[in-house]
Design a protein around this motif. Structure first.
Motif, PDB file in Angstrom:
ATOM      1  N   ALA A 198       1.033  -1.234   0.010  1.00  0.00           N
ATOM      2  CA  ALA A 198       0.003   0.059  -0.062  1.00  0.00           C
ATOM      3  C   ALA A 198       0.907   1.234   0.158  1.00  0.00           C
ATOM      4  O   ALA A 198       1.871   1.177   0.476  1.00  0.00           O
ATOM      5  N   THR A 199       0.282   2.309  -0.471  1.00  0.00           N
ATOM      6  CA  THR A 199       1.207   3.630  -0.563  1.00  0.00           C
ATOM      7  C   THR A 199       0.920   4.307   0.935  1.00  0.00           C
ATOM      8  O   THR A 199       0.187   4.017   1.770  1.00  0.00           O
ATOM      9  N   ILE A 200       2.346   4.935   1.170  1.00  0.00           N
ATOM     10  CA  ILE A 200       2.526   5.316   2.672  1.00  0.00           C
ATOM     11  C   ILE A 200       2.397   6.923   2.219  1.00  0.00           C
ATOM     12  O   ILE A 200       3.080   7.557   1.518  1.00  0.00           O
ATOM     13  N   GLU A 201       1.377   7.297   3.045  1.00  0.00           N
ATOM     14  CA  GLU A 201       0.873   8.783   3.153  1.00  0.00           C
ATOM     15  C   GLU A 201       0.834   9.397   1.651  1.00  0.00           C
ATOM     16  O   GLU A 201       1.556  10.459   1.064  1.00  0.00           O
ATOM     17  N   GLY A 202       0.343   8.560   0.648  1.00  0.00           N
ATOM     18  CA  GLY A 202       0.175   9.006  -0.675  1.00  0.00           C
ATOM     19  C   GLY A 202       1.236   8.799  -1.664  1.00  0.00           C
ATOM     20  O   GLY A 202       1.088   9.124  -2.893  1.00  0.00           O
ATOM     21  N   ALA A 203       2.302   8.506  -0.839  1.00  0.00           N
ATOM     22  CA  ALA A 203       3.612   8.026  -1.841  1.00  0.00           C
ATOM     23  C   ALA A 203       3.696   6.600  -1.921  1.00  0.00           C
ATOM     24  O   ALA A 203       3.571   5.691  -0.885  1.00  0.00           O
ATOM     25  N   PRO A 204       4.013   6.031  -3.433  1.00  0.00           N
ATOM     26  CA  PRO A 204       4.153   4.761  -3.421  1.00  0.00           C
ATOM     27  C   PRO A 204       5.544   4.260  -2.644  1.00  0.00           C
ATOM     28  O   PRO A 204       6.412   5.089  -2.539  1.00  0.00           O
ATOM     29  N   GLN A 205       5.478   3.037  -2.231  1.00  0.00           N
ATOM     30  CA  GLN A 205       6.694   2.529  -1.611  1.00  0.00           C
ATOM     31  C   GLN A 205       7.545   1.803  -2.801  1.00  0.00           C
ATOM     32  O   GLN A 205       7.028   1.312  -3.451  1.00  0.00           O
ATOM     33  N   MET A 206       8.833   1.973  -2.472  1.00  0.00           N
ATOM     34  CA  MET A 206       9.656   1.871  -3.616  1.00  0.00           C
ATOM     35  C   MET A 206      10.675   0.395  -2.905  1.00  0.00           C
ATOM     36  O   MET A 206      10.668   0.229  -1.581  1.00  0.00           O
ATOM     37  N   VAL A 207      10.879  -0.281  -3.927  1.00  0.00           N
ATOM     38  CA  VAL A 207      11.672  -1.620  -3.396  1.00  0.00           C
ATOM     39  C   VAL A 207      12.769  -1.435  -4.784  1.00  0.00           C
ATOM     40  O   VAL A 207      12.823  -1.087  -5.527  1.00  0.00           O
ATOM     41  N   GLU A 208      13.937  -2.201  -4.269  1.00  0.00           N
ATOM     42  CA  GLU A 208      15.037  -2.356  -5.352  1.00  0.00           C
ATOM     43  C   GLU A 208      14.607  -3.205  -6.320  1.00  0.00           C
ATOM     44  O   GLU A 208      14.206  -4.366  -6.265  1.00  0.00           O
ATOM     45  N   LYS A 209      14.847  -3.047  -7.656  1.00  0.00           N
ATOM     46  CA  LYS A 209      14.899  -3.603  -8.867  1.00  0.00           C
ATOM     47  C   LYS A 209      15.754  -5.040  -8.891  1.00  0.00           C
ATOM     48  O   LYS A 209      16.786  -4.564  -8.528  1.00  0.00           O
ATOM     49  N   HIS A 210      15.407  -6.066  -9.287  1.00  0.00           N
ATOM     50  CA  HIS A 210      16.237  -7.182  -9.460  1.00  0.00           C
ATOM     51  C   HIS A 210      17.144  -6.955 -10.841  1.00  0.00           C
ATOM     52  O   HIS A 210      16.530  -6.240 -11.784  1.00  0.00           O
ATOM     53  N   ARG A 211      18.317  -7.446 -10.953  1.00  0.00           N
ATOM     54  CA  ARG A 211      19.034  -6.980 -12.070  1.00  0.00           C
ATOM     55  C   ARG A 211      18.592  -7.574 -13.425  1.00  0.00           C
ATOM     56  O   ARG A 211      18.680  -6.903 -14.350  1.00  0.00           O
ATOM     57  N   SER A 212      17.755  -8.597 -13.327  1.00  0.00           N
ATOM     58  CA  SER A 212      16.935  -8.882 -14.482  1.00  0.00           C
ATOM     59  C   SER A 212      16.037  -8.135 -15.173  1.00  0.00           C
ATOM     60  O   SER A 212      15.649  -7.897 -16.226  1.00  0.00           O
ATOM     61  N   GLU A 213      15.578  -7.067 -14.485  1.00  0.00           N
ATOM     62  CA  GLU A 213      14.598  -6.190 -14.604  1.00  0.00           C
ATOM     63  C   GLU A 213      15.112  -4.763 -14.951  1.00  0.00           C
ATOM     64  O   GLU A 213      14.691  -3.826 -15.796  1.00  0.00           O
TER      65      GLU A 213
END
Length: 187
Positions: free
Chosen positions: A20-35
């Motif tokens: 879910a978004t945190i205070e209106g901002a989307p949560q970010m995660v690290e991309k896998h190298r294949s992406e």
């Protein structure tokens, strides 16, 4: 590239659609190298490029001191510590530089160009250590550092120039013109 040196290697992120978004901002995660896209690969490689620049510009002695660092931020911090020292070392360097400024005098037989170079080096050192002087302070110091035969010129400059706005290089240019005139008159 500077942020790579001062922060850390760039992390390639993507929006986490599962969270879910945190205070209106989307949560970010690290991309896998294949992406990773081509642009992502270029961004991720910036740390390597910066390290390569350091490796190519440092002499063998300095390279030996940083070769175990894993990021450019680590290299930068190590170089800063090696070159600038700790707070006590910086304070000692500043004290010595201020003493050089206070004791600066044009020596007998020294040309104005030589004195200009020596004095400018002191000012550059002071600035690099975080000490600034006003233009007026610098101009008055130079005037006091000159031999007695310069008194006529320095008095005239005090009265005719706004020392607060007079840059060091302009000040020395005026003095060098006077030195040239003196040389012509004595020949």
């Amino acid at each position: 590239m500077w942020y790579i040196i001062t922060d850390e290697p760039m992390k390639i992120l993507k929006v986490n659609t599962a969270a879910a978004t945190i205070e209106g901002a989307p949560q970010m995660v690290e991309k896998h190298r294949s992406e990773w896209t081509a642009e992502d690969k270029n961004k991720a490689n910036l740390d390597n490029i910066a390290k390569y620049i350091f490796y190519k510009t440092l002499d063998k002695n300095m390279f030996a001191k940083i070769k175990t660092c894993t990021s450019t931020k680590e290299i930068w911090e190590k170089l800063t510590q090696l070159c600038e020292g700790n707070d006590q070392t910086k304070e000692n360097k500043l004290t010595v530089a201020i003493q050089k400024f206070d004791n600066a005098k044009m020596k007998q037989g020294e040309t104005l160009a030589e004195f200009d170079e020596q004095f400018s080096d002191i000012i550059i050192e002071l600035i690099s250590l975080g000490k600034d002087y006003f233009n007026r302070e610098i101009a008055l110091k130079v005037m006091r550092a000159l031999p007695r035969e310069w008194d006529v010129k320095t008095i005239a400059m005090r009265e005719s120039k706004d020392l607060n706005k007079l840059e060091l290089h302009d000040f020395f240019a005026d003095l060098k013109a006077y030195e040239f005139e003196l040389g012509i008159r004595t020949e």
